[in-house]
Write a protein that holds these residues in place. Sequence first.
Motif, PDB file in Angstrom:
ATOM      1  N   VAL A  55       5.885  -6.027   8.318  1.00  0.00           N
ATOM      2  CA  VAL A  55       7.067  -6.545   9.003  1.00  0.00           C
ATOM      3  C   VAL A  55       7.795  -5.414   9.732  1.00  0.00           C
ATOM      4  CG1 VAL A  55       9.335  -7.597   8.663  1.00  0.00           C
ATOM      5  CG2 VAL A  55       7.340  -8.541   7.499  1.00  0.00           C
ATOM      6  N   SER A  56       7.922  -4.232   9.076  1.00  0.00           N
ATOM      7  CA  SER A  56       8.615  -3.119   9.744  1.00  0.00           C
ATOM      8  C   SER A  56       7.876  -2.707  11.010  1.00  0.00           C
ATOM      9  CB  SER A  56       8.731  -1.893   8.832  1.00  0.00           C
ATOM     10  OG  SER A  56       8.919  -2.270   7.519  1.00  0.00           O
ATOM     11  N   PHE A  57       6.559  -2.538  10.906  1.00  0.00           N
ATOM     12  CA  PHE A  57       5.793  -2.137  12.097  1.00  0.00           C
ATOM     13  C   PHE A  57       5.925  -3.179  13.191  1.00  0.00           C
ATOM     14  CE2 PHE A  57       2.996   0.968   9.724  1.00  0.00           C
ATOM     15  CZ  PHE A  57       3.405   2.045  10.470  1.00  0.00           C
ATOM     16  N   TRP A  72      -6.926  -8.424  13.592  1.00  0.00           N
ATOM     17  CA  TRP A  72      -8.388  -8.453  13.649  1.00  0.00           C
ATOM     18  C   TRP A  72      -8.914  -7.012  13.680  1.00  0.00           C
ATOM     19  CZ3 TRP A  72     -12.735  -7.143  16.519  1.00  0.00           C
ATOM     20  CH2 TRP A  72     -13.891  -7.907  16.293  1.00  0.00           C
ATOM     21  N   ASN A  73      -8.327  -6.193  14.569  1.00  0.00           N
ATOM     22  CA  ASN A  73      -8.709  -4.778  14.626  1.00  0.00           C
ATOM     23  C   ASN A  73      -8.513  -4.108  13.276  1.00  0.00           C
ATOM     24  OD1 ASN A  73      -9.490  -4.596  17.255  1.00  0.00           O
ATOM     25  ND2 ASN A  73      -7.520  -3.886  18.030  1.00  0.00           N
ATOM     26  N   LEU A  74      -7.365  -4.366  12.673  1.00  0.00           N
ATOM     27  CA  LEU A  74      -7.026  -3.753  11.395  1.00  0.00           C
ATOM     28  C   LEU A  74      -8.069  -4.103  10.345  1.00  0.00           C
ATOM     29  CD1 LEU A  74      -4.811  -2.204   9.803  1.00  0.00           C
ATOM     30  CD2 LEU A  74      -3.803  -4.411   9.273  1.00  0.00           C
ATOM     31  N   SER A  75      -8.503  -5.372  10.348  1.00  0.00           N
ATOM     32  CA  SER A  75      -9.488  -5.785   9.342  1.00  0.00           C
ATOM     33  C   SER A  75     -10.794  -5.023   9.531  1.00  0.00           C
ATOM     34  CB  SER A  75      -9.714  -7.300   9.415  1.00  0.00           C
ATOM     35  OG  SER A  75     -10.410  -7.640  10.597  1.00  0.00           O
ATOM     36  N   VAL A  76     -11.191  -4.838  10.802  1.00  0.00           N
ATOM     37  CA  VAL A  76     -12.444  -4.111  11.057  1.00  0.00           C
ATOM     38  C   VAL A  76     -12.285  -2.630  10.714  1.00  0.00           C
ATOM     39  CG1 VAL A  76     -14.109  -3.444  12.834  1.00  0.00           C
ATOM     40  CG2 VAL A  76     -13.148  -5.737  12.831  1.00  0.00           C
ATOM     41  N   GLN A  77     -11.110  -2.067  11.082  1.00  0.00           N
ATOM     42  CA  GLN A  77     -10.881  -0.642  10.822  1.00  0.00           C
ATOM     43  C   GLN A  77     -10.823  -0.341   9.325  1.00  0.00           C
ATOM     44  OE1 GLN A  77      -7.252  -0.187  13.031  1.00  0.00           O
ATOM     45  NE2 GLN A  77      -8.273  -0.128  15.015  1.00  0.00           N
ATOM     46  N   SER A  78     -10.379  -1.311   8.518  1.00  0.00           N
ATOM     47  CA  SER A  78     -10.270  -1.079   7.077  1.00  0.00           C
ATOM     48  C   SER A  78     -11.601  -1.274   6.353  1.00  0.00           C
ATOM     49  CB  SER A  78      -9.266  -2.049   6.441  1.00  0.00           C
ATOM     50  OG  SER A  78      -8.094  -2.119   7.169  1.00  0.00           O
ATOM     51  N   ALA A  79     -12.498  -2.060   6.968  1.00  0.00           N
ATOM     52  CA  ALA A  79     -13.660  -2.551   6.230  1.00  0.00           C
ATOM     53  C   ALA A  79     -14.504  -1.438   5.607  1.00  0.00           C
ATOM     54  CB  ALA A  79     -14.521  -3.425   7.141  1.00  0.00           C
ATOM     55  N   SER A  80     -14.815  -0.392   6.386  1.00  0.00           N
ATOM     56  CA  SER A  80     -15.785   0.577   5.879  1.00  0.00           C
ATOM     57  C   SER A  80     -15.229   1.364   4.685  1.00  0.00           C
ATOM     58  CB  SER A  80     -16.277   1.490   7.004  1.00  0.00           C
ATOM     59  OG  SER A  80     -15.759   2.765   6.890  1.00  0.00           O
ATOM     60  N   ILE A  81     -13.944   1.704   4.723  1.00  0.00           N
ATOM     61  CA  ILE A  81     -13.332   2.399   3.585  1.00  0.00           C
ATOM     62  C   ILE A  81     -13.239   1.445   2.394  1.00  0.00           C
ATOM     63  CG2 ILE A  81     -11.229   3.518   2.724  1.00  0.00           C
ATOM     64  CD1 ILE A  81     -12.783   5.236   4.692  1.00  0.00           C
ATOM     65  N   VAL A 410      -6.394  -1.456   2.780  1.00  0.00           N
ATOM     66  CA  VAL A 410      -5.672  -2.133   3.859  1.00  0.00           C
ATOM     67  C   VAL A 410      -4.288  -1.500   4.051  1.00  0.00           C
ATOM     68  CG1 VAL A 410      -4.689  -4.334   4.609  1.00  0.00           C
ATOM     69  CG2 VAL A 410      -6.929  -4.287   3.533  1.00  0.00           C
ATOM     70  N   VAL A 411      -3.626  -1.146   2.942  1.00  0.00           N
ATOM     71  CA  VAL A 411      -2.315  -0.503   3.042  1.00  0.00           C
ATOM     72  C   VAL A 411      -2.435   0.789   3.848  1.00  0.00           C
ATOM     73  CG1 VAL A 411      -0.568   0.780   1.732  1.00  0.00           C
ATOM     74  CG2 VAL A 411      -1.291  -1.474   0.955  1.00  0.00           C
ATOM     75  N   MET A 412      -3.439   1.608   3.496  1.00  0.00           N
ATOM     76  CA  MET A 412      -3.576   2.900   4.185  1.00  0.00           C
ATOM     77  C   MET A 412      -3.885   2.728   5.664  1.00  0.00           C
ATOM     78  SD  MET A 412      -5.188   5.942   2.113  1.00  0.00           S
ATOM     79  CE  MET A 412      -6.757   5.340   2.594  1.00  0.00           C
ATOM     80  N   GLN A 413      -4.845   1.816   5.965  1.00  0.00           N
ATOM     81  CA  GLN A 413      -5.215   1.632   7.366  1.00  0.00           C
ATOM     82  C   GLN A 413      -4.059   1.013   8.153  1.00  0.00           C
ATOM     83  OE1 GLN A 413      -8.052   2.955   8.699  1.00  0.00           O
ATOM     84  NE2 GLN A 413      -6.954   2.460  10.595  1.00  0.00           N
ATOM     85  N   SER A 414      -3.255   0.163   7.479  1.00  0.00           N
ATOM     86  CA  SER A 414      -2.090  -0.421   8.159  1.00  0.00           C
ATOM     87  C   SER A 414      -1.152   0.687   8.602  1.00  0.00           C
ATOM     88  CB  SER A 414      -1.333  -1.367   7.230  1.00  0.00           C
ATOM     89  OG  SER A 414      -2.154  -2.416   6.832  1.00  0.00           O
ATOM     90  N   LEU A 415      -0.917   1.651   7.705  1.00  0.00           N
ATOM     91  CA  LEU A 415      -0.035   2.760   8.048  1.00  0.00           C
ATOM     92  C   LEU A 415      -0.579   3.515   9.248  1.00  0.00           C
ATOM     93  CD1 LEU A 415       0.865   4.162   4.511  1.00  0.00           C
ATOM     94  CD2 LEU A 415       2.435   3.133   6.148  1.00  0.00           C
ATOM     95  N   ARG A 416      -1.884   3.840   9.185  1.00  0.00           N
ATOM     96  CA  ARG A 416      -2.465   4.636  10.275  1.00  0.00           C
ATOM     97  C   ARG A 416      -2.451   3.877  11.593  1.00  0.00           C
ATOM     98  NH1 ARG A 416      -4.240   9.637   9.244  1.00  0.00           N
ATOM     99  NH2 ARG A 416      -4.890  10.094   7.115  1.00  0.00           N
ATOM    100  N   GLY A 418      -0.725   1.317  12.517  1.00  0.00           N
ATOM    101  CA  GLY A 418       0.636   1.055  12.978  1.00  0.00           C
ATOM    102  C   GLY A 418       1.219   2.282  13.648  1.00  0.00           C
ATOM    103  N   MET A 419       0.966   3.439  13.055  1.00  0.00           N
ATOM    104  CA  MET A 419       1.534   4.662  13.628  1.00  0.00           C
ATOM    105  C   MET A 419       0.896   5.000  14.968  1.00  0.00           C
ATOM    106  SD  MET A 419       2.540   7.154  10.457  1.00  0.00           S
ATOM    107  CE  MET A 419       1.097   6.950   9.439  1.00  0.00           C
ATOM    108  N   VAL A 420      -0.413   4.725  15.115  1.00  0.00           N
ATOM    109  CA  VAL A 420      -1.043   4.968  16.420  1.00  0.00           C
ATOM    110  C   VAL A 420      -0.431   4.053  17.466  1.00  0.00           C
ATOM    111  CG1 VAL A 420      -3.182   5.012  17.733  1.00  0.00           C
ATOM    112  CG2 VAL A 420      -3.204   5.669  15.341  1.00  0.00           C
ATOM    113  N   LEU A 421      -0.165   2.815  17.048  1.00  0.00           N
ATOM    114  CA  LEU A 421       0.461   1.843  17.952  1.00  0.00           C
ATOM    115  C   LEU A 421       1.796   2.377  18.454  1.00  0.00           C
ATOM    116  CD1 LEU A 421      -0.748  -0.903  18.630  1.00  0.00           C
ATOM    117  CD2 LEU A 421       0.679  -1.916  16.876  1.00  0.00           C
ATOM    118  N   LEU A 422       2.487   3.123  17.600  1.00  0.00           N
ATOM    119  CA  LEU A 422       3.790   3.678  17.966  1.00  0.00           C
ATOM    120  C   LEU A 422       3.662   5.094  18.523  1.00  0.00           C
ATOM    121  CD1 LEU A 422       5.793   2.527  14.819  1.00  0.00           C
ATOM    122  CD2 LEU A 422       5.645   1.395  17.031  1.00  0.00           C
ATOM    123  N   LEU A 423       2.412   5.510  18.803  1.00  0.00           N
ATOM    124  CA  LEU A 423       2.141   6.825  19.379  1.00  0.00           C
ATOM    125  C   LEU A 423       2.622   7.979  18.499  1.00  0.00           C
ATOM    126  CD1 LEU A 423       2.981   6.151  23.136  1.00  0.00           C
ATOM    127  CD2 LEU A 423       0.782   5.992  21.996  1.00  0.00           C
TER     128      LEU A 423
END
Lengths: 452, 261
Positions: A55-57, A72-81, A410-416, A418-423
């Motif tokens: 919600v914050s992001f 959708w991107n987030l789900s793919v980015q988290s999958a391998s870890i 998922v928590v970790m990838q969300s942080l990463r 989200g932060m890229v989204l905010l540059l």
Amino acid sequence: MGATVPGEASAEGAPARSFLTTISSALAPVTGVVRSLEIDTRMLGMIGALIVIWVSFNIVSGGTFLTARNLWNLSVQSASIAIMATGMVLVIVSRNIDLSVGSMLGFLGYTMAMFQAVWIPQSLGLGFEQPFTWVLTLVIGIALGAAIGGLQGFIVAYGGVPSFIVTLGGLLVWRGLIFRYAQGQTIAPLDTTFQMLGGGTVGTRVGALGEWPSWTLGVVMCVAIVYVMISSRRRRRRYAFPVRAIWAELLVGAVTCGAVLGIVLVANSYPLPVNVAIQYAEEHGIAIPPGGLFIPTGVAFPVVIMLIVTLVVTFLATRRRFGRYVYAIGGNPDAAALAGINVRRTIMLTFALMGSLAAVSAAVQTARLNAAVTNLGVQNELDVISAAVIGGTSFSGGIGTVPGAILGAVVMQSLRSGMVLLLVDSPTQDIVVGIVLVAAVGLDAVVRRRVN
Amino acid sequence: MIILAQDGTAIKPAVAKAIQNGVPVIAYDRLIEDPKALYITFDNVLVGKLEAQAVFKAKGTGNFAIIKGNKADANADFLRSGMDQVIGDAVKSGAIKIVGETYTDNWDPAKAQTNMEQILTANQNKVDAVLSENDGMAGGVIAALTAQGLAGKVPVSGQDGDKAALNRVALGTQTVDVWKDARLLGKTAGEAAMQLCNNSDPSKVKGTAAFKTPGGNSLSSILLTPNPITKDNLKDVLDAGWITKADLCQGVAAGKVSVCG
């Protein structure tokens, strides 16, 4: 504190104690609910944290974070870890550690890439794009992963060398071996069918299930979840173990099913990108309606693989003798050995499982990138261990769940993401993730101590 | 000693010790912040300039994304400053808007891919050109573009002469690959090393010039000139025997690229 009775405050130390009592009595009904649901408090905390992060992001990014596309991107980015984290849970639960997963992933990914881009087509002269290439590559990769993971496990279990040392060695060896293949050249492009495993796009073929298969998968998984819950309830009855209240069973079932169907709904709300959709329409002779073509993408293959791996490893961990042994060994290795458990064999198998999961992740990562590079998987071991630990796995052994580790990833990838989204630049990202890792474990330790 | 340093500052104490003991040091391709070292590299500022020139030629205005390398590696900033020589004015005038600029840990292509996905998401795909500092990361960028059906439509730069990247240039998904022939670098370093054996003063080595480092040191350097490979001069890498025709032309449709037939 305004509600404290004046007489109480006169005793020394009483304010603090009465504060705690107030909290715990206020929490009593909540703790009661949590007890009857039999859910780990940390799991609930993590779901709460995830909601706060999302919600914050979403607010800060002006509504971009919670779009179907970003999720959708987030789900793919988290999958391998996440895939590797499921195995890491079992390794850590049995009081070991595997520092070599990143290097193993690199080595296995590189081997699989060599296999499909050099050895099959050129060395054997069979040419590119054989229909069997992807399966054969995957099978060989997983077998090799199990073998080298098992070798490390053998040295740990039968050789008596601490897992920290063995896998630290592995971290160096497997990474070093990559350079033996092609002097560190990038291996690309890969087989187009294999690329689908990464959720990527080749022309108009997309590495995702599409609309109806996604719904089917969601329903099948729901049925599986309900079946497992019912059968476990029956079994508990048979052995006269306490069972959950019916309302609690229904609530847990509904929430779990809802989460699975929610993933499907989000994935189906993400349409094929405009350019891909136009090409798809041209190839299939579909007229493009005004306002554009909406073709649901569906659940990406890496996520499908992750869901299957989660089911399988959860099943192994909670329903099979192997899993029981792993937790027993982690709880008390001596007692486990005295109870007649083959501790060595069990530990070796956890490492073999870890190796094969590293191969699955390697396939996902190389397929996604459409290349194998020498620094494939560098530092992934840290992400995987962090995911497991944020997800509630304890280094003192015996405690940890597979779904928790998935949430941790998922928590970790969300942080990463989200932060890229905010540059936010990468050093700052590392700082944030590092603080979250320590805070999550620290907070949990405090809460546990208070509750006990 | 010929040293390829992962981190040009962290290695300083070790290098200083070697030089004190009379061992001349060559900083091979990556800068070492020691005034007595001899720095041999392809001119990285020029590489950045060539990367930007090719992309700028294909797309002179619009939204640009810049994917930089490892923050601890001085090359990442040299390349960026070379890019600025080309696009700096257009950025100031507002013709070019930089919508995303990220460093990439370890120059990791997978991280570059994730970063590119997020930049595309944040800008609803309105990215007109991507300046990637090397080929590996360009691979990640192009994978992200492919997923949105944008590969080949958005110009992308790279460097290193990676075989996979040269194949992408032939396929048309990567605009330019600034090729630094590693064999030339090795030969130059070898020759310089032989001269340093006779005279340990790096400024006496043939072809050196003074080089101002970001750390404020002045050291002797030999800067080689790189060759930007685009679709038009793919012949150069074939003629040099750097890549086989099969590798270069894999998947290229007939008649599209002259060297592939």
